[in-house]
Design a protein around this motif. Structure first.
Motif, PDB file in Angstrom:
ATOM      1  N   SER A 168       0.830  -1.208   0.000  1.00 37.81           N
ATOM      2  CA  SER A 168       0.000   0.000   0.000  1.00 37.81           C
ATOM      3  C   SER A 168       0.862   1.253   0.000  1.00 37.81           C
TER       4      SER A 168
ATOM      5  N   LEU B 195       2.424   1.722  -3.398  1.00 39.92           N
ATOM      6  CA  LEU B 195       1.433   2.307  -4.300  1.00 39.92           C
ATOM      7  C   LEU B 195       1.284   3.801  -4.050  1.00 39.92           C
TER       8      LEU B 195
ATOM      9  N   LEU C 240       2.486   6.727  -6.674  1.00 39.31           N
ATOM     10  CA  LEU C 240       1.483   7.611  -7.268  1.00 39.31           C
ATOM     11  C   LEU C 240       1.812   9.080  -7.048  1.00 39.31           C
TER      12      LEU C 240
ATOM     13  N   LEU D 136      -7.103   9.971  -9.864  1.00 38.47           N
ATOM     14  CA  LEU D 136      -6.311   8.959  -9.163  1.00 38.47           C
ATOM     15  C   LEU D 136      -6.215   9.229  -7.667  1.00 38.47           C
TER      16      LEU D 136
ATOM     17  N   THR E   5      -9.629   8.453  -5.777  1.00 39.35           N
ATOM     18  CA  THR E   5      -9.942   7.028  -5.911  1.00 39.35           C
ATOM     19  C   THR E   5      -8.995   6.166  -5.082  1.00 39.35           C
ATOM     20  N   THR E   6      -7.697   6.449  -5.193  1.00 36.44           N
ATOM     21  CA  THR E   6      -6.711   5.671  -4.449  1.00 36.44           C
ATOM     22  C   THR E   6      -6.868   5.871  -2.951  1.00 36.44           C
ATOM     23  N   CYS E   7      -7.145   7.101  -2.543  1.00 33.97           N
ATOM     24  CA  CYS E   7      -7.375   7.383  -1.124  1.00 33.97           C
ATOM     25  C   CYS E   7      -8.534   6.550  -0.595  1.00 33.97           C
TER      26      CYS E   7
ATOM     27  N   VAL F  38      -1.735   9.957   0.341  1.00 32.91           N
ATOM     28  CA  VAL F  38      -2.215  10.156  -1.028  1.00 32.91           C
ATOM     29  C   VAL F  38      -3.101  11.394  -1.116  1.00 32.91           C
TER      30      VAL F  38
END
Length: 208
Positions: free
Chosen positions: A10, A13, A17, A64, A67-69, A84
């Motif tokens: 995680s 990622l 990002l 991104l 969404t990633t959060c 993020v």
């Protein structure tokens, strides 16, 4: 401060990002400058790949980041989720040309798009009770997510409103839209409503 079980994938990622976006946004104003920096001719494969990379890591933060959060928060990777949220907001604060271009092309649709991109942050904040027990950890985490949301809104929604060609909105009114964002944050985090309202008013006052 317990922010959920740590997960190396995680964090990989999250860093993968945010970090490239921060570096690119700090050094280049647009994707067109990146190929020039490396001496690549316009239209070449290398030039196109670098432009796509810039668009993904910088312009792509609009989608991104939220969404990633949300995905990380759902997986209980709360520290990475905050990283993020703050990182993507910072990237867009540094380089928000994509928002300007969207607003010039699509006007109110761009504003609605930017507003919709705030929803994952608000829902992450709303679901905090299922992610953290009450106490200092939850308060700190909620504060960071809330500030990140205001940062993201300043870099996206406000900029889109300012750069619409039709209808044209006064800058002061554009910044005042943060009051609505603060209201949404207050709905998601009632205990922090007053704090966030004060923060948003301070941002509006300094920007106006």
């Amino acid at each position: 401060m317990n922010m959920g079980e740590k997960s190396t994938p995680s964090w990989i990622l999250a860093i993968a990002l945010v970090l490239p976006g921060l570096i690119l946004a700090t050094k280049f104003d647009s994707g067109e400058e990146l190929p020039d920096f490396f001496g690549l001719s316009y239209g070449s494969i290398g030039s196109n790949m670098l432009t796509i990379m810039f668009e993904f890591f910088v312009m792509g933060q609009l989608v991104l980041g939220p969404t990633t959060c949300a995905v990380l928060a759902r997986r209980m990777q709360l520290s990475a989720a905050v990283f993020v949220a703050m990182g993507s907001s910072t990237v867009l604060l540094i380089s928000n040309q994509v928002i300007v271009d969207l607003a010039n092309l699509y006007n109110a649709v761009a504003v609605l798009t930017c507003t919709a991109c705030l929803v994952p942050f608000i829902m992450v904040l709303r679901n905090k009770r299922t992610q953290l027990p009450a106490g200092r950890s939850r308060h700190t985490w909620a504060s960071l997510i809330s500030v990140s949301t205001l940062m993201f809104a300043s870099a996206t929604m406000v900029v889109a409103i300012q750069n619409m060609e039709s209808p044209q909105i006064d800058d002061n009114l554009a910044w005042s839209s943060l009051v609505l964002v603060a209201g949404a944050i207050g709905w998601a985090w009632p205990k922090g409503a007053e704090i966030i309202e004060d923060v948003s008013e301070e941002i509006i006052e300094k920007a106006s």
